[in-house]
Design an enzyme around this catalytic site. Structure first.
Site, PDB file in Angstrom:
ATOM      1  N   GLY A 121       1.013  -0.967   0.001  1.00  0.00           N
ATOM      2  CA  GLY A 121       0.180   0.183  -0.054  1.00  0.00           C
ATOM      3  C   GLY A 121       1.148   1.088  -0.222  1.00  0.00           C
ATOM      4  CD  GLN A 151       3.053   5.875   2.916  1.00  0.00           C
ATOM      5  OE1 GLN A 151       2.286   5.102   2.940  1.00  0.00           O
ATOM      6  NE2 GLN A 151       4.019   4.540   3.836  1.00  0.00           N
ATOM      7  CB  CYS A 206       4.926   1.954   8.052  1.00  0.00           C
ATOM      8  SG  CYS A 206       4.388   3.783   7.147  1.00  0.00           S
ATOM      9  CG  LEU A 207       6.008   0.869   2.410  1.00  0.00           C
ATOM     10  CD1 LEU A 207       6.274   1.450   0.826  1.00  0.00           C
ATOM     11  CD2 LEU A 207       7.412  -0.271   1.876  1.00  0.00           C
ATOM     12  CD  GLU A 221      -2.038   2.364   2.951  1.00  0.00           C
ATOM     13  OE1 GLU A 221      -0.962   3.526   3.163  1.00  0.00           O
ATOM     14  OE2 GLU A 221      -0.213   1.621   2.473  1.00  0.00           O
TER      15      GLU A 221
HETATM   16  O1  K1U Z   1       1.877   2.466   4.082  1.00  0.00           O
HETATM   17  C1  K1U Z   1       2.423   1.709   3.874  1.00  0.00           C
HETATM   18  O2  K1U Z   1       3.816   2.420   4.146  1.00  0.00           O
HETATM   19  C2  K1U Z   1       3.103   0.466   2.992  1.00  0.00           C
HETATM   20  C3  K1U Z   1       2.917  -0.617   4.482  1.00  0.00           C
HETATM   21  C4  K1U Z   1       0.790  -1.147   3.899  1.00  0.00           C
HETATM   22  C5  K1U Z   1       0.389  -2.148   5.239  1.00  0.00           C
HETATM   23  C6  K1U Z   1       1.388  -3.342   5.466  1.00  0.00           C
HETATM   24  C7  K1U Z   1       1.249  -4.180   6.306  1.00  0.00           C
HETATM   25  C8  K1U Z   1       0.509  -3.746   7.476  1.00  0.00           C
HETATM   26  C9  K1U Z   1      -0.904  -2.138   6.924  1.00  0.00           C
HETATM   27  C10 K1U Z   1      -0.117  -1.404   6.452  1.00  0.00           C
HETATM   28  C11 K1U Z   1       3.678  -1.387   3.238  1.00  0.00           C
HETATM   29  O3  K1U Z   1       3.356  -2.338   2.589  1.00  0.00           O
HETATM   30  S1  K1U Z   1       4.578  -2.545   4.687  1.00  0.00           S
HETATM   31  C12 K1U Z   1       5.557  -3.424   3.553  1.00  0.00           C
HETATM   32  C13 K1U Z   1       4.226  -4.795   3.727  1.00  0.00           C
HETATM   33  O4  K1U Z   1       3.933  -4.840   4.220  1.00  0.00           O
HETATM   34  C14 K1U Z   1       4.979  -6.134   2.790  1.00  0.00           C
HETATM   35  C15 K1U Z   1       6.168  -5.704   1.916  1.00  0.00           C
HETATM   36  C16 K1U Z   1       6.211  -6.423   0.842  1.00  0.00           C
HETATM   37  C17 K1U Z   1       5.802  -7.672   0.258  1.00  0.00           C
HETATM   38  C18 K1U Z   1       4.394  -8.065   1.704  1.00  0.00           C
HETATM   39  C19 K1U Z   1       4.752  -7.039   2.528  1.00  0.00           C
HETATM   40 ZN    ZN Z   2       2.618   2.995   6.706  1.00  0.00          ZN
END
Ligand code: K1U
Ligand code: ZN
Length: 178
Positions: free
Chosen positions: A46, A51, A92-93, A135
Site C-alpha cells: 500500500g 508518504q 510501513c514504508l 493508508e
Molecule cells: O503504508 C505503507 O507504508 C505500506 C505498508 C502497508 C501495510 C502493511 C502491513 C499492514 C498494514 C499496512 C507496507 O506495505 S509495509 C511492507 C509490507 O507489508 C510488505 C512488503 C513486501 C511484501 C509484503 C508485505
Molecule cells: Zn504506512
C-alpha cells in the site's frame, strides 16, 4: 512513470492532513501511476500520497500474491466499521524495519472514486481492511506507530534518527571519496 522518494518518520510532513481531490484528471492519473510504481518497487502492499509528499486524498493498494491487482482509492471514506476489532502486525514504508501489532476494526465498508472519477463501494476484512485503515490514517496525518505507547514511539524515533544520521554520514563520506 517515475519512482517517488518516500518520506521517513519522524518527518513532520507525514502529519499533514490531505485535501480531497477536486477533479480526477490526467494529473491525478499520473500521480497514481507513479505511486503504484513506487509501491511495487519498495516493495509494499500500500502507499498513500502523503508518504510521497503529495497532500491529496489518493491511495494505492495491492495485496495480491502476484502483485497484479491494483486498487486505486481517491477520496476514500469508511462509512461503516464493525464493533469487532482485530490485532495485526503492521509495517510501513515510512517506518523502515518496524513491525508492531495494532488493533483496528475487523471489517469496514468503504466508498471512494476510481481512476475515472466514478464512485464505487466495497466491504473489506482481513489484510485489506487493515491496509485501507492504515493508508487512510496516512491521509489524516497519522502514522501507525502513533497507535502505540509513548514509550514505544520514543524508542522507534530514537532508532530511526540514529539510522538516518548514519546514512547521511555514509553518503557524505562517499561524496568525499569521489
Ligand atoms: O503504508 C505503507 O507504508 C505500506 C505498508 C502497508 C501495510 C502493511 C502491513 C499492514 C498494514 C499496512 C507496507 O506495505 S509495509 C511492507 C509490507 O507489508 C510488505 C512488503 C513486501 C511484501 C509484503 C508485505
Ligand atoms: Zn504506512
Amino acid at each position: 512513470m517515475a519512482l517517488l522518494p518516500i518520506l521517513k518518520y519522524p518527518d513532520p510532513r507525514l502529519h499533514t492532513v490531505a485535501k480531497p481531490v477536486e477533479q480526477v484528471d490526467d494529473r491525478i492519473r499520473t500521480l497514481v501511476a507513479d505511486m503504484a510504481e513506487t509501491m511495487y518497487a519498495a516493495p509494499g502492499i500500500g502507499l498513500a500520497a502523503t508518504q510521497v509528499d503529495v497532500h491529496e486524498r489518493v491511495i494505492v493498494i495491492d495485496i495480491s500474491e502476484e502483485s497484479d491487482d491494483l486498487l486505486v482509492l481517491i477520496n476514500p471514506e469508511i462509512y461503516w466499521r464493525s464493533d469487532e476489532r482485530e490485532e495485526f502486525e503492521e509495517g510501513c514504508l515510512s517506518v523502515p524495519g518496524t513491525y508492531e501489532k495494532v488493533e483496528r476494526a475487523a471489517e469496514i465498508k468503504v466508498r471512494a472514486l476510481n481512476e475515472q472519477g466514478e464512485p464505487f463501494e466495497f466491504h473489506a476484512d482481513g489484510l485489506l481492511a487493515v491496509c485501507v485503515q492504515h493508508e487512510i490514517d496516512h491521509l489524516d496525518g497519522k502514522v501507525f506507530v502513533e497507535h502505540l505507547s509513548l514509550l514505544k514511539q520514543n524508542r522507534i524515533v530514537t532508532r530511526l534518527r540514529k539510522q538516518q544520521r548514519e546514512a547521511r554520514r555514509a553518503a557524505e563520506k562517499q561524496k568525499l571519496a569521489v
